[in-house]
Design an enzyme around this catalytic site. Structure first.
Site, PDB file in Angstrom:
ATOM      1  N   ASP A  44       0.866  -1.177   0.000  1.00 12.37           N
ATOM      2  CA  ASP A  44       0.000   0.000   0.000  1.00 12.37           C
ATOM      3  C   ASP A  44       0.912   1.239   0.000  1.00 12.37           C
ATOM      4  O   ASP A  44       2.114   1.142   0.286  1.00 12.37           O
ATOM      5  CB  ASP A  44      -0.860  -0.040   1.269  1.00 12.37           C
ATOM      6  N   ASP A  60      -0.151   5.175   0.932  1.00 13.44           N
ATOM      7  CA  ASP A  60      -0.340   6.123   2.027  1.00 13.44           C
ATOM      8  C   ASP A  60      -0.334   5.394   3.370  1.00 13.44           C
ATOM      9  O   ASP A  60      -1.090   4.456   3.574  1.00 13.44           O
ATOM     10  CB  ASP A  60      -1.662   6.903   1.844  1.00 13.44           C
TER      11      ASP A  60
HETATM   12 MG   LIG Z   1      -2.814   3.129   3.556  1.00 17.20          MG
END
Ligand SMILES: [Mg+2]
Length: 307
Positions: A30, A32
């Site tokens: 992932d 962020d």
């Molecule tokens: Mg995230």
């Protein structure tokens, strides 16, 4: 190894950590909360990713954010020091276009969203409406009688994050989705988006609105749904049993890992902390079990000392 046990890798014997490292060839991370926070890279992560690549791991970045194209995400990652090619970036807008393309979709898409979506549709040759403001200047009856400038060939409504979301767009979505053959696709269903000092509505809030006014359920592309990476599994690029999913948000990243049969690593630099996992471990709700990662690290950069 470590399946669903959420062990802290920093507390494991080095020999076992090495075995765990050998158990996967592909990493899907992932963005962020794992590698960056907004426009700032998380310290030490780029170096950790470089070292993992040196060890022969294939690295993909995966985000539910539909507002940027793969190329834009590539540029952001590249500028932060990540050595990754654009075709190793998985975004919900790219995956939405790939989903339609894989189904040989030939009609036009009504888009509630941004150029992040329309640019990806264009790249695979799918017709779409333009994004931007759509506001009612006069009375509702006049607007409806004017025929809404209704498009006739719409075969799908795609909904993502849209700062210009409006009543007019709700009307159009209602009209198009009253045809049961018209597909209703959500890029992602993240409902709230934290920005400095406040939380604003994210795509999921807009999707819920469209669900309410159309009485339809969307096909959701973004994490935790397999659709976000199904083409990589189907074409053999990644082998689920030899893939590690890294994330900061258990409801999207760790559940995606569970849904795809990936190994999972939670890092504590974003949404969820170890204390959340301890609550789910005590719960008898089977849905909570899907939220529990195999392993945990306070920061992804902590891995550097172990490899
Ligand atoms: Mg995230």
């Amino acid at each position: 190894m470590y399946q669903g046990s959420c062990v802290n890798l920093l507390e494991q014997p080095l020999e076992q950590v090495r075995q765990w490292l050998d158990s996967f060839d592909t990493i899907i991370s992932d963005c962020d909360g794992v590698i960056w926070l907004g426009d700032n890279v998380i310290e030490g992560v780029a170096e950790t990713m470089r070292q993992l690549k040196r060890l022969g791991k294939q690295i993909y970045l995966c985000t539910n954010n539909s507002t940027r194209t793969r190329q834009q995400l590539y540029e952001k990652a590249h500028n932060m020091g990540f050595d990754i090619s654009a075709d190793r970036i998985i975004s919900s807008s790219y995956a939405t276009a790939a989903y339609l393309k894989a189904r040989n979709f030939q009609r036009k898409v009504y888009v509630i969203g941004t150029a992040g979506i329309t640019d990806e549709l264009k790249a695979v040759g799918i017709k779409h409406t333009e994004v931007g403001p759509d506001v009612m200047s006069g009375r509702l009856t006049a607007y409806i009688q004017s025929g809404l400038r209704r498009e006739t060939d719409i075969g799908a409504v795609v909904v993502g994050f849209d700062v210009h979301f409006s009543f007019c767009k709700m009307i159009k979505a209602s009209v198009y989705l009253s045809d049961p053959k018209c597909l209703f696709i959500a890029t992602n269903t993240d409902e709230r988006f934290p920005i400095t000092g406040m939380v604003i509505p994210d795509a999921g809030s807009i999707v819920r609105t469209v669900q309410t006014c159309t009485a339809r359920e969307p096909i959701v592309i973004g994490k935790p749904n397999r659709s976000i990476c199904e083409w990589l599994i189907k074409n053999g690029s990644i082998k689920p049993a030899r893939t590690l999913m890294i994330g900061d948000c258990c409801g999207s990243d760790i559940v995606l890992g569970h849904n795809c049969g990936f190994k999972t690593l939670l890092v504590g630099t974003g949404v969820n902390q170890l204390s959340d996992v301890h609550i789910w471990q005590k719960s008898s709700d089977p849905e909570h079990k899907k939220l529990i990662p195999d392993v945990y690290l306070p920061r992804l950069a902590d891995l550097l000392a172990l490899i």
